[in-house]
Write an enzyme that holds these catalytic residues in place. Structure first.
Site, PDB file in Angstrom:
ATOM      1  N   ASN A 382      41.003  46.768  40.120  1.00  0.00           N
ATOM      2  CA  ASN A 382      39.740  46.699  40.563  1.00  0.00           C
ATOM      3  C   ASN A 382      38.820  46.496  39.037  1.00  0.00           C
ATOM      4  OD1 ASN A 382      37.317  45.151  41.695  1.00  0.00           O
ATOM      5  ND2 ASN A 382      38.096  46.364  43.617  1.00  0.00           N
ATOM      6  N   ASP A 383      38.445  47.700  38.931  1.00  0.00           N
ATOM      7  CA  ASP A 383      37.439  48.064  37.586  1.00  0.00           C
ATOM      8  C   ASP A 383      38.054  47.824  36.571  1.00  0.00           C
ATOM      9  OD1 ASP A 383      35.482  49.047  38.948  1.00  0.00           O
ATOM     10  OD2 ASP A 383      36.573  51.034  39.452  1.00  0.00           O
ATOM     11  N   VAL A 384      39.793  47.517  36.308  1.00  0.00           N
ATOM     12  CA  VAL A 384      40.150  47.392  35.468  1.00  0.00           C
ATOM     13  C   VAL A 384      40.140  46.290  34.502  1.00  0.00           C
ATOM     14  CG1 VAL A 384      41.281  49.438  35.254  1.00  0.00           C
ATOM     15  CG2 VAL A 384      42.081  47.819  36.092  1.00  0.00           C
TER      16      VAL A 384
END
Length: 455
Positions: A382-384
């Protein structure tokens, strides 16, 4: 006695050399297993030769400790699943810190005949060991969701932390200059409280960095304990762990475009909340329909994340990779330095599935090629892969280097729902025109694609 001392010190030198060589081999996935075995051999040599020093403790106690430790280690290796490895690593860091604390404690209790320098070294062993232990326990609780993973902050936290630092400085001065037995309780208490206060305000997205840093702390604590008891190998081994941990922490902070101080002193800063809202509609796609796109693809990039670990989808993905390659497609894996919940988490999972190291590409290698990939498969990351880090000023993760999966021709995101990542930030990738959401268990979705290939 002289011969015994020479033998012990000579073996310590050999062990130290093997430790250094082992660390060197651990620097690459292909040689990491050899490095691990070599370091284990060095530790075994060190333990065996140390047993020759009968002045340490009776053999009965040593055998009891070896037996108990072996049983615990065997059970952990057999029972802990891969998804729980970050929690286990965190706990092991804490055990290392606790061991150094207890060693320093026993040293100061056994004798009061220490000068200021020796007492200062013992103080640092107690302090770093205590911080490592309590900080690792809090990190374990966050990773295992015993407590919330988001940053825990409260009004006046900065003043409380500053007061704590002043208290530690005063306690260190008193402990080093006065032979007062009760001061050790004050030092241990302050160290344990400081470990809690350092880790509490750190959010889940920074946990891989925290684990790496606590690993470094455990090495520094061991180094200080080694100086306190005059054990050369403990000094060398502790310094190696401390230095390698700091280097790894620095690399991970650089990958997140953040400074170490920014991660560590979150509790000294005001909390910022993003008011950016993302509008749009997501486009769901079934795994059966995704097959038709994959069947025509000539190049596929896989971006694994913690969701792949939860779904245990690495073996299914390896099977799908083989089918895609036999169909003429190139398949690579894009690995972000902080993907997962501990350093190297994705590498471990993919190695377990026998994925070749040759197809694992780091972020800097894969980003220049992203636009040429026909399909990017994002599995539980997600964040990456959040383009807000690149495009949206004001986002809490703005400036963090990410894998530009959104620039691929087609993006498949395998996810159970629309929940945000560890950073708690919405992901505009999910709303882009070239992105299709394949909701459900990632392993089952991939198996469905595999069955389609078989048909």
């Amino acid at each position: 006695m002289l011969d015994s001392t020479l033998l012990i010190n000579a073996t310590y030198v050999v062990s130290a050399m093997l430790f250094i060589l082992g660390l060197k081999l651990l620097g690459h996935p292909a040689s990491a297993r050899k490095g691990n075995l070599l370091s284990s051999l060095a530790m075994l040599l060190a333990i065996v030769v140390t047993l020759l020093d009968n002045s340490i403790i009776s053999f009965e106690w040593i055998l009891m400790a070896v037996g108990a430790g072996s049983v615990v280690g065997l059970l952990l290796a057999r029972l802990v699943v891969m998804t729980k490895m970050p929690e286990l690593v965190s706990l092991l860091n804490g055990v290392g810190g606790l061991a150094s604390l207890l060693l320093a404690w026993s040293t100061i209790v056994a004798s009061s005949d220490f000068g200021v320098f020796e007492r200062a070294v013992i103080f640092f062993a107690l302090l770093i060991g205590g911080i490592t232990f309590s900080g690792s326990v809090v990190a374990w609780a966050k990773l295992s969701e015993r407590i919330v993973g988001r940053p825990i902050v409260f009004s006046g936290q900065a003043y409380a932390n500053i007061s704590l630092l002043i208290g530690v400085a005063v306690a260190g001065y008193l402990f080093s200059t006065q032979v007062e037995p009760d001061l050790i309780w004050l030092v241990i208490t302050l160290a344990l409280v400081m470990g809690v206060m350092v880790v509490l305000p750190i959010g889940g997205a920074d946990m891989p960095v925290v684990i790496s840093l606590l690993n470094s702390y455990s090495g520094l604590a061991a180094c200080a304990a080694g100086i306190a008891i005059g054990n050369n190998l403990l000094i060398v081994a502790g310094a190696l762990v401390g230095a390698s941990g700091i280097i790894l922490t620095s690399i991970m902070c650089k990958a997140m475009n953040r400074s170490l101080s920014n991660v560590l002193f979150s509790g000294f800063q005001s909390v910022t909340k993003s008011e950016i809202s993302i509008e749009g509609e997501v486009s769901p796609l079934s795994a059966e329909d995704a097959f038709y796109v994959l069947e025509a693809a000539q190049s596929v990039m896989v971006v694994p994340g913690y969701g792949m670990a939860v779904a245990q989808a690495q073996h299914a993905m390896k099977e799908l990779q083989d089918l895609l390659e036999s169909n003429g497609a190139e398949v690579v894996y894009a690995i972000h330095p902080v993907a997962g919940r501990m350093p190297g988490h994705m590498n471990v999972l993919l190695a377990e599935a026998d994925v070749s190291y040759d197809v694992l590409l780091e972020m800097d290698e894969v980003n220049p090629r992203v636009e040429g990939f026909d399909v990017a498969i994002v599995i539980g990351a997600n964040d990456v892969v959040n383009p807000a880090a690149r495009d949206m000023k004001g986002s809490p993760i703005y400036g963090m280097p990410v894998i530009n999966a959104d620039l691929a021709k087609n993006v498949f995101v395998l996810k159970r729902g629309m929940s945000s990542g560890f950073a708690g930030v919405d992901n505009p990738l999910f709303f882009k025109d070239n992105c299709r959401m394949i909701f459900g268990d990632a392993k089952e979705s991939i198996n469905t694609m595999i069955r389609q290939f078989a048909d």
